[in-house]
Design a protein around this motif. Sequence first.
Motif, PDB file in Angstrom:
ATOM      1  N   ARG A 111      26.821  43.931  30.809  1.00 26.54           N
ATOM      2  CA  ARG A 111      27.671  43.274  29.824  1.00 26.54           C
ATOM      3  C   ARG A 111      26.970  43.217  28.461  1.00 26.54           C
ATOM      4  O   ARG A 111      25.763  42.975  28.404  1.00 26.54           O
ATOM      5  N   VAL A 112      27.735  43.453  27.393  1.00 27.09           N
ATOM      6  CA  VAL A 112      27.190  43.291  26.034  1.00 27.09           C
ATOM      7  C   VAL A 112      27.523  41.871  25.581  1.00 27.09           C
ATOM      8  O   VAL A 112      28.684  41.464  25.625  1.00 27.09           O
ATOM      9  N   LEU A 113      26.517  41.109  25.187  1.00 28.27           N
ATOM     10  CA  LEU A 113      26.741  39.720  24.758  1.00 28.27           C
ATOM     11  C   LEU A 113      26.969  39.660  23.249  1.00 28.27           C
ATOM     12  O   LEU A 113      26.489  40.531  22.501  1.00 28.27           O
ATOM     13  N   ASP A 114      27.693  38.637  22.815  1.00 28.31           N
ATOM     14  CA  ASP A 114      28.048  38.530  21.386  1.00 28.31           C
ATOM     15  C   ASP A 114      26.809  38.524  20.491  1.00 28.31           C
ATOM     16  O   ASP A 114      26.834  39.039  19.381  1.00 28.31           O
ATOM     17  N   ASP A 115      25.738  37.888  20.972  1.00 31.13           N
ATOM     18  CA  ASP A 115      24.559  37.776  20.102  1.00 31.13           C
ATOM     19  C   ASP A 115      23.483  38.819  20.428  1.00 31.13           C
ATOM     20  O   ASP A 115      22.333  38.674  20.008  1.00 31.13           O
ATOM     21  N   ASP A 116      23.844  39.870  21.156  1.00 34.62           N
ATOM     22  CA  ASP A 116      22.857  40.899  21.473  1.00 34.62           C
ATOM     23  C   ASP A 116      22.386  41.633  20.226  1.00 34.62           C
ATOM     24  O   ASP A 116      23.180  41.934  19.332  1.00 34.62           O
ATOM     25  N   ASP A 117      21.090  41.936  20.188  1.00 33.59           N
ATOM     26  CA  ASP A 117      20.598  42.940  19.241  1.00 33.59           C
ATOM     27  C   ASP A 117      20.069  44.093  20.095  1.00 33.59           C
ATOM     28  O   ASP A 117      20.126  44.042  21.328  1.00 33.59           O
ATOM     29  N   GLU A 118      19.573  45.122  19.398  1.00 31.17           N
ATOM     30  CA  GLU A 118      19.157  46.328  20.117  1.00 31.17           C
ATOM     31  C   GLU A 118      18.140  46.000  21.215  1.00 31.17           C
ATOM     32  O   GLU A 118      18.217  46.501  22.335  1.00 31.17           O
ATOM     33  N   GLU A 119      17.198  45.139  20.845  1.00 27.00           N
ATOM     34  CA  GLU A 119      16.105  44.832  21.775  1.00 27.00           C
ATOM     35  C   GLU A 119      16.589  44.081  23.012  1.00 27.00           C
ATOM     36  O   GLU A 119      16.248  44.425  24.145  1.00 27.00           O
TER      37      GLU A 119
END
Length: 203
Positions: A156-164
């Motif tokens: 899952r991609v989270l709203d506050d994800d960054d690349e790292e």
Amino acid sequence: MKIAVLASGSGSNLQVLIDQLHRDENSGIEIAVVIGDRKKAYALTRARNAGVPTYSVDAKDFPNREAFDAEISRLIEVHDTEVIVLAGYMKLFQPPFVRKYRNRIINIHPSLLPAFPGAHAVPDTLKYGVKITGVTVHFVDEGIDTGPIIAQVPVRVLDDDDEESLHARIQVEEHRLYPQVIKWFAEGKLKVSGRKVIVKESA
Ligand code: GRF
């Protein structure tokens, strides 16, 4: 089964293969050689620490990419390996190399292919705004990340994800999936039929 691992970077996937397959005498899998295309790749240090023979081959030392591939092929044959496992290897092979090792080169990619092929999968994923990404393990063909897909796992991609943060969660799944797929290959469980790869659990 003897395997060759090719790596360009930190080699966390290589480490998992060393720990879970190479060091497990019951796995029947030996990492016979690790080849890097950058002298400083930490993957080479990991391999040396595990007592695995390593080579660093620099494309700049060869007149063309076919000659570079031929050297890699030579090293692989010297070590008598049945399969080539790419673990963060950043170079593309020329078609003759791919033809020679058809369905014997395996790659891991940090997206759900065919979405986001290429070297920038994780930033491309974030830019596009998809909600689900993941990991793909596939055989290598002549295209860029286009070969027959062996296995995929969603992340899952989270709203506050960054690349790292996203890559870190993807890597957790990579480290689970890659040893499993290499075991399937070693056990003869992968049957390729055109673009489809069937995992025969009972083979
Ligand atoms: C992984 O994310 C893999 O999917 C991609 O390159 C990265 C290699 O990571 N092909 P590492 O060097 O194994 O840590």
